[in-house]
Design a protein around this motif. Structure first.
Motif, PDB file in Angstrom:
ATOM      1  N   ALA A  90      40.180  83.323  90.313  1.00 47.28           N
ATOM      2  CA  ALA A  90      40.369  83.947  88.849  1.00 47.28           C
ATOM      3  C   ALA A  90      39.278  83.963  88.133  1.00 47.28           C
ATOM      4  CB  ALA A  90      41.424  83.058  88.235  1.00 47.28           C
ATOM      5  N   VAL A  91      39.388  85.040  87.109  1.00 48.22           N
ATOM      6  CA  VAL A  91      38.356  84.928  86.220  1.00 48.22           C
ATOM      7  C   VAL A  91      38.380  83.701  85.171  1.00 48.22           C
ATOM      8  CG1 VAL A  91      37.211  85.935  84.062  1.00 48.22           C
ATOM      9  CG2 VAL A  91      38.122  87.472  86.296  1.00 48.22           C
ATOM     10  N   TYR A  92      37.713  82.850  84.634  1.00 52.72           N
ATOM     11  CA  TYR A  92      37.840  81.712  84.066  1.00 52.72           C
ATOM     12  C   TYR A  92      37.165  82.132  82.435  1.00 52.72           C
ATOM     13  CZ  TYR A  92      39.398  78.974  87.863  1.00 52.72           C
ATOM     14  OH  TYR A  92      40.498  78.358  88.762  1.00 52.72           O
ATOM     15  N   TYR A  93      37.865  81.872  81.534  1.00 53.56           N
ATOM     16  CA  TYR A  93      37.541  82.012  80.063  1.00 53.56           C
ATOM     17  C   TYR A  93      37.525  80.792  79.267  1.00 53.56           C
ATOM     18  CZ  TYR A  93      39.284  86.945  81.105  1.00 53.56           C
ATOM     19  OH  TYR A  93      39.348  88.119  81.843  1.00 53.56           O
ATOM     20  N   CYS A  94      36.274  80.811  78.575  1.00 54.49           N
ATOM     21  CA  CYS A  94      36.098  79.804  77.394  1.00 54.49           C
ATOM     22  C   CYS A  94      36.876  80.178  76.305  1.00 54.49           C
ATOM     23  CB  CYS A  94      34.528  79.443  77.510  1.00 54.49           C
ATOM     24  SG  CYS A  94      34.243  78.000  76.259  1.00 54.49           S
ATOM     25  N   HIS A  95      37.462  79.283  75.703  1.00 50.23           N
ATOM     26  CA  HIS A  95      38.262  79.300  74.557  1.00 50.23           C
ATOM     27  C   HIS A  95      38.051  78.412  73.442  1.00 50.23           C
ATOM     28  CE1 HIS A  95      42.134  78.873  72.088  1.00 50.23           C
ATOM     29  NE2 HIS A  95      41.824  79.904  71.672  1.00 50.23           N
ATOM     30  N   LEU A  96      37.979  79.034  71.931  1.00 54.39           N
ATOM     31  CA  LEU A  96      37.960  78.131  70.977  1.00 54.39           C
ATOM     32  C   LEU A  96      38.831  78.545  69.874  1.00 54.39           C
ATOM     33  CD1 LEU A  96      35.117  76.141  69.444  1.00 54.39           C
ATOM     34  CD2 LEU A  96      36.209  77.582  68.131  1.00 54.39           C
ATOM     35  N   GLU A  97      39.895  77.532  69.458  1.00 55.15           N
ATOM     36  CA  GLU A  97      40.451  77.903  68.064  1.00 55.15           C
ATOM     37  C   GLU A  97      40.010  76.992  66.814  1.00 55.15           C
ATOM     38  OE1 GLU A  97      44.999  77.833  67.662  1.00 55.15           O
ATOM     39  OE2 GLU A  97      44.357  76.466  66.335  1.00 55.15           O
ATOM     40  N   ASN A  98      39.300  77.446  65.857  1.00 52.61           N
ATOM     41  CA  ASN A  98      38.525  76.966  64.811  1.00 52.61           C
ATOM     42  C   ASN A  98      39.873  76.414  63.971  1.00 52.61           C
ATOM     43  OD1 ASN A  98      39.349  78.947  63.032  1.00 52.61           O
ATOM     44  ND2 ASN A  98      37.095  79.544  62.919  1.00 52.61           N
ATOM     45  N   TYR A  99      39.205  75.819  62.850  1.00 52.73           N
ATOM     46  CA  TYR A  99      39.805  75.097  61.879  1.00 52.73           C
ATOM     47  C   TYR A  99      40.829  76.021  61.042  1.00 52.73           C
ATOM     48  CZ  TYR A  99      40.793  72.201  57.753  1.00 52.73           C
ATOM     49  OH  TYR A  99      41.589  71.779  56.661  1.00 52.73           O
ATOM     50  N   TYR A 100      40.166  77.255  60.975  1.00 52.98           N
ATOM     51  CA  TYR A 100      41.237  78.141  60.308  1.00 52.98           C
ATOM     52  C   TYR A 100      42.108  79.047  61.168  1.00 52.98           C
ATOM     53  CZ  TYR A 100      37.570  77.289  56.838  1.00 52.98           C
ATOM     54  OH  TYR A 100      36.809  76.541  55.993  1.00 52.98           O
ATOM     55  N   ARG A 101      42.169  78.390  62.554  1.00 51.61           N
ATOM     56  CA  ARG A 101      43.158  78.999  63.297  1.00 51.61           C
ATOM     57  C   ARG A 101      42.775  80.706  63.860  1.00 51.61           C
ATOM     58  NH1 ARG A 101      47.204  75.457  64.472  1.00 51.61           N
ATOM     59  NH2 ARG A 101      47.768  73.941  62.575  1.00 51.61           N
ATOM     60  N   ILE A 102      41.402  80.671  63.831  1.00 56.34           N
ATOM     61  CA  ILE A 102      40.866  81.808  64.470  1.00 56.34           C
ATOM     62  C   ILE A 102      40.484  81.793  65.889  1.00 56.34           C
ATOM     63  CG2 ILE A 102      38.883  83.707  64.270  1.00 56.34           C
ATOM     64  CD1 ILE A 102      38.878  83.127  61.340  1.00 56.34           C
ATOM     65  N   ASN A 103      40.654  82.425  66.858  1.00 56.24           N
ATOM     66  CA  ASN A 103      40.658  82.349  68.098  1.00 56.24           C
ATOM     67  C   ASN A 103      39.361  83.016  68.487  1.00 56.24           C
ATOM     68  OD1 ASN A 103      42.883  80.697  69.325  1.00 56.24           O
ATOM     69  ND2 ASN A 103      44.014  82.415  68.221  1.00 56.24           N
ATOM     70  N   PHE A 104      38.590  82.543  69.303  1.00 60.93           N
ATOM     71  CA  PHE A 104      37.306  83.144  70.294  1.00 60.93           C
ATOM     72  C   PHE A 104      37.346  82.969  71.555  1.00 60.93           C
ATOM     73  CE2 PHE A 104      35.059  83.547  66.127  1.00 60.93           C
ATOM     74  CZ  PHE A 104      35.650  82.656  65.270  1.00 60.93           C
TER      75      PHE A 104
END
Length: 115
Positions: A90-104
């Motif tokens: 698969a393609v593997y993605y790194c993800h982060l949801e910050n304190y303000y619930r914004i996704n990167f």
């Protein structure tokens, strides 16, 4: 603003290992969740492993084979993948949801498990 850059993907034989890295820039210390997702051809993106609420979560399909860990000083997230199977391709993605619930999301790194 957060930027995530994955690396470490590649071609590996069944039973082999790979370690993915996700280098983060920007403020990541106060995050709600940070982890790895993957998307295989023709399938939806799915959770692989993540840190959330001071715990870790793993997909049932990778428990005991994959391990997520991080180096806060280097602001880097890792995914150690052992005993790889063709279905891990698969393609593997790194993800982060910050304190303000914004996704990167990172740009993704391809992992192919094949003999």
């Amino acid at each position: 603003q957060v930027t995530l850059v994955e690396s470490g993907g590649g071609l590996v034989q069944p039973g082999g290992s790979l370690r993915l890295s996700c280098a983060a820039s920007g403020s990541i210390f106060d995050f709600n969740a940070m982890g790895w997702y993957r998307q295989a051809p023709g399938k939806e993106r799915e959770l692989v492993a993540r840190f959330i609420s001071r715990t870790t979560e793993y997909a049932d399909s990778v428990k005991g084979r994959f391990f997520i860990f991080r180096d806060n000083a280097k602001k880097t997230l890792y995914l150690q993948m052992n005993s790889l199977k063709p279905e891990d391709t698969a393609v593997y993605y790194c993800h982060l949801e910050n304190y303000y619930r914004i996704n990167f999301w990172g740009q993704g790194t391809q992992v192919t498990v094949s003999s």
